[in-house]
Write a protein that holds these residues in place. Structure first.
Motif, PDB file in Angstrom:
ATOM      1  N   GLN A 182     -21.817  -9.744  12.286  1.00  0.00           N
ATOM      2  CA  GLN A 182     -22.358 -10.837  11.472  1.00  0.00           C
ATOM      3  C   GLN A 182     -21.432 -11.143  10.292  1.00  0.00           C
ATOM      4  O   GLN A 182     -21.226 -12.306   9.943  1.00  0.00           O
ATOM      5  N   ALA A 183     -20.881 -10.101   9.703  1.00  0.00           N
ATOM      6  CA  ALA A 183     -19.989 -10.299   8.561  1.00  0.00           C
ATOM      7  C   ALA A 183     -18.714 -11.019   8.999  1.00  0.00           C
ATOM      8  O   ALA A 183     -18.186 -11.864   8.269  1.00  0.00           O
ATOM      9  N   GLN A 184     -18.222 -10.695  10.182  1.00  0.00           N
ATOM     10  CA  GLN A 184     -17.022 -11.364  10.684  1.00  0.00           C
ATOM     11  C   GLN A 184     -17.329 -12.814  11.062  1.00  0.00           C
ATOM     12  O   GLN A 184     -16.468 -13.686  10.945  1.00  0.00           O
ATOM     13  N   ALA A 185     -18.522 -13.078  11.532  1.00  0.00           N
ATOM     14  CA  ALA A 185     -18.906 -14.433  11.914  1.00  0.00           C
ATOM     15  C   ALA A 185     -19.094 -15.318  10.684  1.00  0.00           C
ATOM     16  O   ALA A 185     -18.879 -16.524  10.750  1.00  0.00           O
ATOM     17  N   MET A 186     -19.461 -14.739   9.601  1.00  0.00           N
ATOM     18  CA  MET A 186     -19.647 -15.511   8.368  1.00  0.00           C
ATOM     19  C   MET A 186     -18.285 -15.841   7.785  1.00  0.00           C
ATOM     20  O   MET A 186     -17.350 -15.054   7.884  1.00  0.00           O
ATOM     21  N   PRO A 187     -18.180 -17.019   7.180  1.00  0.00           N
ATOM     22  CA  PRO A 187     -16.892 -17.376   6.581  1.00  0.00           C
ATOM     23  C   PRO A 187     -16.585 -16.432   5.429  1.00  0.00           C
ATOM     24  O   PRO A 187     -17.487 -15.949   4.737  1.00  0.00           O
ATOM     25  N   SER A 188     -15.338 -16.181   5.244  1.00  0.00           N
ATOM     26  CA  SER A 188     -14.934 -15.280   4.175  1.00  0.00           C
ATOM     27  C   SER A 188     -15.139 -15.955   2.818  1.00  0.00           C
ATOM     28  O   SER A 188     -15.345 -17.160   2.721  1.00  0.00           O
ATOM     29  N   LEU A 189     -14.998 -15.174   1.776  1.00  0.00           N
ATOM     30  CA  LEU A 189     -15.202 -15.673   0.421  1.00  0.00           C
ATOM     31  C   LEU A 189     -14.152 -16.732   0.067  1.00  0.00           C
ATOM     32  O   LEU A 189     -14.477 -17.762  -0.541  1.00  0.00           O
ATOM     33  N   SER A 190     -12.944 -16.529   0.474  1.00  0.00           N
ATOM     34  CA  SER A 190     -11.898 -17.520   0.173  1.00  0.00           C
ATOM     35  C   SER A 190     -12.169 -18.805   0.938  1.00  0.00           C
ATOM     36  O   SER A 190     -11.913 -19.909   0.431  1.00  0.00           O
ATOM     37  N   ALA A 191     -12.690 -18.712   2.144  1.00  0.00           N
ATOM     38  CA  ALA A 191     -13.025 -19.911   2.910  1.00  0.00           C
ATOM     39  C   ALA A 191     -14.154 -20.667   2.217  1.00  0.00           C
ATOM     40  O   ALA A 191     -14.153 -21.909   2.177  1.00  0.00           O
ATOM     41  N   LEU A 192     -15.107 -19.921   1.647  1.00  0.00           N
ATOM     42  CA  LEU A 192     -16.188 -20.580   0.896  1.00  0.00           C
ATOM     43  C   LEU A 192     -15.641 -21.299  -0.332  1.00  0.00           C
ATOM     44  O   LEU A 192     -16.072 -22.412  -0.658  1.00  0.00           O
ATOM     45  N   GLU A 193     -14.710 -20.673  -1.013  1.00  0.00           N
ATOM     46  CA  GLU A 193     -14.107 -21.302  -2.189  1.00  0.00           C
ATOM     47  C   GLU A 193     -13.361 -22.578  -1.789  1.00  0.00           C
ATOM     48  O   GLU A 193     -13.408 -23.588  -2.488  1.00  0.00           O
ATOM     49  N   GLU A 194     -12.677 -22.530  -0.657  1.00  0.00           N
ATOM     50  CA  GLU A 194     -11.972 -23.718  -0.165  1.00  0.00           C
ATOM     51  C   GLU A 194     -12.967 -24.845   0.137  1.00  0.00           C
ATOM     52  O   GLU A 194     -12.735 -26.006  -0.195  1.00  0.00           O
ATOM     53  N   LEU A 195     -14.110 -24.458   0.769  1.00  0.00           N
ATOM     54  CA  LEU A 195     -15.133 -25.460   1.076  1.00  0.00           C
ATOM     55  C   LEU A 195     -15.715 -26.057  -0.195  1.00  0.00           C
ATOM     56  O   LEU A 195     -15.968 -27.266  -0.279  1.00  0.00           O
ATOM     57  N   ARG A 196     -15.937 -25.240  -1.212  1.00  0.00           N
ATOM     58  CA  ARG A 196     -16.460 -25.739  -2.494  1.00  0.00           C
ATOM     59  C   ARG A 196     -15.452 -26.711  -3.137  1.00  0.00           C
ATOM     60  O   ARG A 196     -15.832 -27.736  -3.705  1.00  0.00           O
ATOM     61  N   ALA A 197     -14.193 -26.321  -3.045  1.00  0.00           N
ATOM     62  CA  ALA A 197     -13.157 -27.184  -3.620  1.00  0.00           C
ATOM     63  C   ALA A 197     -13.131 -28.531  -2.895  1.00  0.00           C
ATOM     64  O   ALA A 197     -13.028 -29.599  -3.540  1.00  0.00           O
ATOM     65  N   GLU A 198     -13.238 -28.498  -1.573  1.00  0.00           N
ATOM     66  CA  GLU A 198     -13.267 -29.749  -0.801  1.00  0.00           C
ATOM     67  C   GLU A 198     -14.496 -30.566  -1.162  1.00  0.00           C
ATOM     68  O   GLU A 198     -14.420 -31.802  -1.285  1.00  0.00           O
ATOM     69  N   LEU A 199     -15.641 -29.884  -1.360  1.00  0.00           N
ATOM     70  CA  LEU A 199     -16.876 -30.575  -1.727  1.00  0.00           C
ATOM     71  C   LEU A 199     -16.702 -31.273  -3.078  1.00  0.00           C
ATOM     72  O   LEU A 199     -17.148 -32.401  -3.265  1.00  0.00           O
ATOM     73  N   ARG A 200     -16.086 -30.611  -3.998  1.00  0.00           N
ATOM     74  CA  ARG A 200     -15.838 -31.219  -5.310  1.00  0.00           C
ATOM     75  C   ARG A 200     -14.942 -32.464  -5.188  1.00  0.00           C
ATOM     76  O   ARG A 200     -15.170 -33.471  -5.856  1.00  0.00           O
ATOM     77  N   GLU A 201     -13.940 -32.316  -4.348  1.00  0.00           N
ATOM     78  CA  GLU A 201     -13.032 -33.473  -4.153  1.00  0.00           C
ATOM     79  C   GLU A 201     -13.777 -34.662  -3.567  1.00  0.00           C
ATOM     80  O   GLU A 201     -13.603 -35.805  -4.006  1.00  0.00           O
TER      81      GLU A 201
END
Length: 179
Positions: free
Chosen positions: A139-158
């Motif tokens: 389950q942990a491997q299937a979940m996006p990593s923390l850096s991937a979440l940060e990238e998604l947040r950055a894209e959301l802000r953009e």
């Protein structure tokens, strides 16, 4: 623990011996009174015991071919009754030892079975926990990593920033002030 068990076993044996003495005395009295008991049960072992004892003594003293006279009937009956009484005490004591050994073996077997059951339960628990760990790791491997979440947040802000640039709304102004 063994030191404490030995005096108890000795005390138990002495108690059994004391209890079996009256039984042996009754058997002796019955042997003296009953003609059948005296003739067929007491006399043959007494004569055999006398013969073996005398034969051994004669050989020790160096007399090889000497004939041994049998005991008279009264002495043989007395000796036979004594032998029977001692045999009774010995059999009762031996029976107690066998029963104690059997009881100890049963306790040991039960203890080993309990330990084996506990061991099997622990092995099952370890197996269940290993399976749960594997599931959590998957389950942990299937979940996006923390850096991937940060990238998604950055894209959301953009994306928000682009939308806010096109449409100036109070939500966009609140979102831009949070940055």
């Amino acid at each position: 623990m063994v030191v404490g068990a030995f005096p108890m076993a000795k005390l138990f044996y002495l108690g059994i011996r004391q209890v079996s003495k009256p039984l042996a005395n009754r058997i002796k009295e019955a042997a003296r009174r009953s003609e059948f008991f005296k003739t067929y049960i007491c006399l043959p072992p007494a004569q055999l015991y006398h013969w073996v004892e005398m034969r051994t003594k004669m050989r020790i003293m160096g007399f090889r071919g000497t004939a041994i006279k049998p005991l008279n009937e009264e002495a043989a009956a007395e000796l036979g009754a004594e032998l029977l009484g001692e045999a009774t005490i010995f059999i009762v004591g031996g029976g107690c030892l066998v029963l104690e050994y059997w009881r100890h073996q049963t306790q040991q077997r039960n203890k080993e079975e309990e330990q084996k059951a506990a061991w099997n339960a622990l092995q099952d628990e370890v197996g269940r926990l290993a399976l749960a760990l594997e599931t959590l790791q998957a389950q942990a491997q299937a979940m996006p990593s923390l850096s991937a979440l940060e990238e998604l947040r950055a894209e959301l802000r953009e994306v928000r920033a682009q939308v806010c640039n096109k449409h100036s709304t109070p939500k966009c102004q609140a979102a831009s002030s949070k940055k």
